[in-house]
Design an enzyme around this catalytic site. Structure first.
Site, PDB file in Angstrom:
ATOM      1  N   ASP A  87       5.780   0.326 -17.748  1.00 52.42           N
ATOM      2  CA  ASP A  87       6.724   1.081 -18.428  1.00 52.42           C
ATOM      3  C   ASP A  87       7.642   1.220 -18.638  1.00 52.42           C
ATOM      4  OD1 ASP A  87       8.132   0.166 -16.279  1.00 52.42           O
ATOM      5  OD2 ASP A  87       8.340   1.292 -14.747  1.00 52.42           O
ATOM      6  N   ASP A 116       5.941  -3.895 -15.129  1.00 53.48           N
ATOM      7  CA  ASP A 116       5.156  -2.814 -15.431  1.00 53.48           C
ATOM      8  C   ASP A 116       5.265  -2.858 -16.948  1.00 53.48           C
ATOM      9  OD1 ASP A 116       5.117  -2.486 -13.251  1.00 53.48           O
ATOM     10  OD2 ASP A 116       6.411  -1.537 -12.704  1.00 53.48           O
TER      11      ASP A 116
END
Ligand code: 28F
Length: 631
Positions: free
Chosen positions: A495, A493
């Site tokens: 993030d 991801d």
């Protein structure tokens, strides 16, 4: 772009003076040799040709090492700018980014990064003289180290029909490692301009009076035909095409040969050569592959079990690809690789459609293209089988159950995606090309192996699985002979959790599989952060900056919707495929290794168990400056 635009000094935009350039020349040019300065001046002249006002550019390298470039365009504006009180010529040459070129009003496409402007040349020139013919008069002005030393003067009359600009300059040696222009690459550049700008006549004269002239009536195709004529062409005429969508324009010409040639494969962006290819070339390759595959499938031409890849189809091809777009982004050490992604699907789709049509209209020639591609694929398969047999002869332990392996026996083409989490792993499995892409999901955060010794390493099941799947044992001296994949791609991801996992994996490879990293097998997959829908077009900007740039370039369209992905899980397999895994449209970043010390420093600070201690050591080494901004 238009011949009717009235263009005088007052339509220039003005930014700053030349101080920044002289202070940090490396930010504005390649300081190894002055070729980039030549390129800058030539680009200006070519811009005038693209705008339809010039059809001749003469470049001369003189005995004293200076360079002169002349075009027969309109001539730089000589009238006084109402606001700044200096002539257009002086504005262009003494102000950084002076020029409407950057607002895209008068020139449809310009060189972007490369086109920082001719004022950079002036800033870094020991002296520069400009001569202009315009409105029946000749004008002249001289600069030294970027400063005017004579005013813009009328020095004579000219025929009304004779117009143009001449720039003559000598690079200031103190800014460059080498003062001499590299003649070969200068000629390469000049020839490229002629190839890409149909009918433009480009002349080069060397210090001994030696002269070369380039001019191509129909541009790409004529150039390709000339360059290939000694070879066995499979096509009577090159396969050509062009397309435009308002934000970008592409043209291409292709020929196929009977034998794999070391031939013309050239790509350009805004007439600037991209020697290392990039996203536009990925589009061409993807489009050609799609069309040829489809042609084969519909006619059932492929031997059982054989799949064509882009190399099979492109290996015997010669081609020239020219893209024009706004604000192209370049990457790579020498900025010779296009990284703007928007062009890839645009080019792929147009090439695929045109080539499909063309193949169906040229059966016989299509047949020989396919025949060559199949031969290439079979050769590839045979050599891969040899490798595979060798490998099988001393094959290692059983592969991990979680690994969804690929089917291709040719290990050079294959890729292993290490994916965070079972659900993203599932999507990736559906999104992959199962012939050459393998997927292995990793459960949660893998163990921090940065400070773990080799002996201890295999107590982690994830690490054991990775090692077995790769076919490589951990260790500084371990043999890559058994490596089962050409690329190892970390897919996490975007993030902070994802970044942490990516960091742990990079640390694992850097410390325990350094030869794998060194040989360039480790990559980061770059899933996009956004999805932007514009009518029925879909874009996937990678990050905030790319998203902003896209929205800016789209302008005020009515139906634009922006979606931010929170994680891989929010993308369906088709989206994941298109943005992150499919060869033609994804972006992979290769992890490069620095020396041990530099990498250790970074990874230690990130991952060392006793981070505080290490940070303290680091501070001691780096001294007071660093201590000031540390917590
Ligand atoms: C040897 C290098 O630099 N040629 C040039 C022109 C013509 C115009 C112009 C240049 C527009 C964008 C500022 C003239 N009349 N050769 C050259 N030829 N610049 S540079 O205009 C100003 C620039 O940035 C020109 C009407 N419109 C344009």
């Amino acid at each position: 772009m238009g011949k009717t635009n009235r263009y005088d000094a007052d339509s220039l935009e003005v930014l700053t003076g030349l101080e920044p350039v002289r202070k940090r020349p490396g930010m504005y040019t390649d300081t190894e040799c002055p070729n980039h300065l030549a390129q800058e001046v030539v680009d200006n002249a070519v811009d005038e040709a693209i705008a339809g006002h010039a059809d001749r550019i003469c470049v001369e390298l003189l005995k004293d090492g200076s360079l002169s470039v002349r075009d027969n365009g309109r001539g730089m504006p000589v009238d006084i700018h109402p606001e700044h009180g200096i002539s257009g010529v002086e504005l262009i040459l003494t102000r950084l980014h002076a020029g409407a070129k950057f607002s895209d009003k008068h020139y449809t496409f310009s060189g972007g990064l490369h086109g920082v402007g001719v004022s950079v040349v002036n800033a870094l020139a020991e002296w520069l003289e400009v001569e202009i013919m315009r409105e029946g008069a000749r004008w002249k002005m001289r600069f030294e180290n970027g400063e005017p030393v004579s005013p813009l003067e009328k020095i004579g009359r000219a025929k009304k029909s004779e117009t143009g600009t001449l720039l003559h300059f000598s690079p200031q040696p103190s800014y460059f490692d080498r003062t001499e222009f590299d003649v070969e690459s200068l000629k390469y550049l000049l020839r490229a301009k002629a190839v890409l700008c149909a009918n433009l006549r480009v002349e080069f004269t060397g210090p001994d009076g030696d002269q070369e002239v380039w001019q191509y009536g129909s541009g790409l195709a004529e150039y390709l035909t000339q360059a290939c004529d000694t070879r066995q062409n499979l096509l009577a005429e090159p396969f050509m095409g062009e397309a435009e969508n308002g934000r970008q324009a592409v043209r291409w010409a292709m020929q196929w040969h009977d034998e794999a040639p070391g031939t013309i494969c050239e790509s350009y962006v805004n007439l600037i050569p991209t020697a290392q290819g990039g996203s536009h070339v990925a589009g061409l390759r993807g489009g050609v592959l799609d069309a040829v595959r489809e042609f084969c499938t519909l006619r059932d031409l492929l031997p059982k079990g054989l799949t064509l890849n882009a190399d099979d189809v492109m290996a015997s091809a010669a081609w020239v690809l020219s893209l024009q777009m706004n604000e192209p982004q370049f990457s790579g050490q020498t900025k010779q690789k296009l990284s703007s992604r928007e062009c890839t699907p645009f080019i792929a789709q147009n090439v695929r459609d045109r080539l499909s049509l063309w193949l169906n209209q040229h059966h016989e020639e299509a047949g020989s293209i396919v025949e060559r591609a199949i031969e290439n694929a079979q050769l590839r398969r045979r050599s891969a089988q040899k490798v595979e047999r060798k490998r099988a002869a001393h094959s290692g332990p059983m592969l991990p159950g979680k690994l969804a392996d690929c089917t291709s026996p040719d290990r050079r083409d294959t890729e292993l995606f290490l994916v965070e989490g079972d659900s993203a792993g599932g999507s990736a499995r559906q999104a992959r090309d199962r012939t050459m892409q393998a997927v292995m999901p990793l459960r949660g955060k893998i163990r921090n192996t940065w400070e773990v010794g080799e002996a201890d390493l295999f107590s982690s099941e994830e690490v054991r699985n990775i090692s077995i799947a790769l076919g490589v044992e951990p260790g500084a001296g371990s043999d890559l002979g058994g490596l089962r994949y050409g690329k190892v791609c970390v897919l996490a991801d975007a993030d902070s959790d994802g970044l942490h996992i990516a960091t742990l994996l990079i640390a694992l490879f850097r410390r325990h599989f350094p030869r794998l990293v060194e040989a360039g097998h480790l990559y980061m997959a770059m899933p996009p952060l956004y999805r932007v829908d514009v009518g029925d077009e879909v874009h996937y900007p990678l990050d905030d900056a790319e998203c902003e740039q896209l929205l800016k370039s789209l302008g005020q369209k009515r139906s634009v919707s922006v979606q931010r992905f929170k994680g891989l899980g929010e993308m369906n397999p088709e989206q994941l495929k298109q943005t992150t895994m499919a060869l033609a449209t994804r972006r992979l970043v290769q992890m490069q290794m620095q020396d041990d010390e530099a990498d250790n420093l970074v990874l230690n600070r990130l991952l060392a168990r006793d981070a505080a201690e290490e940070r303290r050591h680091w501070l001691e080494r780096e001294g007071n400056a660093a201590a000031l901004d540390s917590a």
